[in-house]
Design an enzyme around this catalytic site. Structure first.
Site, mmCIF file in Angstrom:
data_model
loop_
_atom_site.group_PDB
_atom_site.id
_atom_site.type_symbol
_atom_site.label_atom_id
_atom_site.label_comp_id
_atom_site.label_asym_id
_atom_site.label_seq_id
_atom_site.Cartn_x
_atom_site.Cartn_y
_atom_site.Cartn_z
ATOM 1 C CG ASP A 14 -28.078 -27.782 29.686
ATOM 2 O OD1 ASP A 14 -27.706 -27.455 30.918
ATOM 3 O OD2 ASP A 14 -29.063 -27.444 28.947
ATOM 4 C CG ASN B 79 -22.041 -21.226 33.042
ATOM 5 O OD1 ASN B 79 -21.129 -21.980 32.573
ATOM 6 N ND2 ASN B 79 -22.999 -21.170 33.164
ATOM 7 C CG PHE B 80 -18.073 -14.977 34.617
ATOM 8 C CD1 PHE B 80 -17.260 -15.221 35.709
ATOM 9 C CD2 PHE B 80 -17.878 -15.240 33.362
ATOM 10 C CE1 PHE B 80 -16.007 -15.735 35.191
ATOM 11 C CE2 PHE B 80 -16.743 -15.580 32.914
ATOM 12 C CZ PHE B 80 -15.572 -16.295 33.745
#
Length: 310
Positions: A33, A81-82
């Site tokens: 991250d 994340n899409f």
């Protein structure tokens, strides 16, 4: 001068941490991250942060192999994340394709017999990424010295849901009786190949949550968790070693707790169960403080005077 001094201090700290570590977890899972926040801090675009993070990934792979870790899982692209902006998403797909092929051809991967495989709903990814996944898996399929899992289009709950549906289908088809369902029936439907239980989760970037990552293999194994503030591109070997130390402390605490519980049970359970309790005390006896260790006579007789409340 300040930078030189900082480097000397960091190197000394790494040496100190290395001396303190006596073992290594078998399976480390990493939530990488902070790439985008790192890029913003540097005044760059998100894809520059992801590229900087990819260099850290290569270093972590080397560090794992150096200390004896056998499996590493990287949370590279989640199902959430899409939802990112299209340009950022496509740049990330380009990077994934590039790095998968680069890793698959790297001498260090073949020299160390690294088996690369993807975890997740890979069919949701663009064709170019799916082809890169297939290429990397095929090129390293014969290796078993070290396993590198890349979590792509991954969501822990979704994986568990698919596994449960698979079990339900087997029951409906008469292939599996409900009272025969066990852990193996779930595990063999989670992934195409076995995944070891997770011993340590590392998350960078300051957030203290595990984000639906490998819930079956981490939560079920009571994995140690190490949260740290550096963004992924800034993650250092000292940070990595601090994570390993967290795992060792967690293991120490676990062994001590098991020994204390078993010792307390010696005077409270029936005769058939005494053998199991004594075996646990015998196995973990050295993890107890010396003042809590039963002597040989107490251990053999299960003397309740040596009981310890957990």
């Amino acid at each position: 001068m300040k930078r030189w001094l900082r480097q000397r201090v960091d190197a000394a700290y790494e040496r100190l941490l290395s001396r303190e570590i006596s073992g290594a977890p078998t399976h480390v899972a990493v939530i990488q991250d902070g790439n985008r926040r790192y890029a913003r801090k540097q005044g760059g675009d998100a894809h520059e942060g992801h590229r900087a993070g990819a260099k850290t990934t290569e270093r972590v792979l080397e560090w794992c192999q150096d200390i004896g870790v056998e499996e590493l899982t990287l949370y590279a692209f989640s199902t959430e994340n899409f939802e990112r902006p299209p340009d950022e998403r496509e740049a990330l797909f380009d990077l994934l394709e590039e790095k998968l092929r680069e890793f698959a051809d790297a001498d260090r991967v073949h020299d160390n017999e690294v088996h690369i495989r993807a975890l997740g709903d890979v069919d949701r990814l663009p064709e170019r990424v799916r082809e890169a996944v297939a290429y990397a898996e095929d090129r390293t399929s014969d290796y078993d010295e070290f396993v590198l899992n890349i979590a792509l289009a991954y969501g822990g709950r979704a994986q568990l849901l698919e596994a449960v549906r698979g079990v339900a289908d087997a029951v409906d088809a008469g292939e599996l009786a409900p009272d025969e369902i066990d852990v193996e029936d779930i595990e063999q439907r989670l992934y195409d190949q076995p995944v070891r239980d997770v011993d340590l989760i590392i998350r960078t970037g300051g957030d203290e949550r595990t984000s639906n990552f490998l819930p079956w293999h981490a939560n079920g194994n009571e994995a140690a968790v190490f949260f740290c503030t550096p963004y992924w591109p800034e993650f250092s070997k000292a940070d990595f070693l601090r994570g390993i130390r967290t795992y060792e402390h967690r293991q120490e605490s676990w062994r001590r707790t098991r020994a204390r519980r078993a010792l307390a049970l010696l005077g409270a359970v029936s005769e058939p169960e005494l053998a199991d309790a004594r075996a646990i005390v015998d196995r973990f006896r050295d993890s107890l403080p010396s003042s809590e260790r039963p002597d040989a006579g107490e251990f053999e007789s299960g003397d309740s005077s040596s009981q310890i409340a957990d």
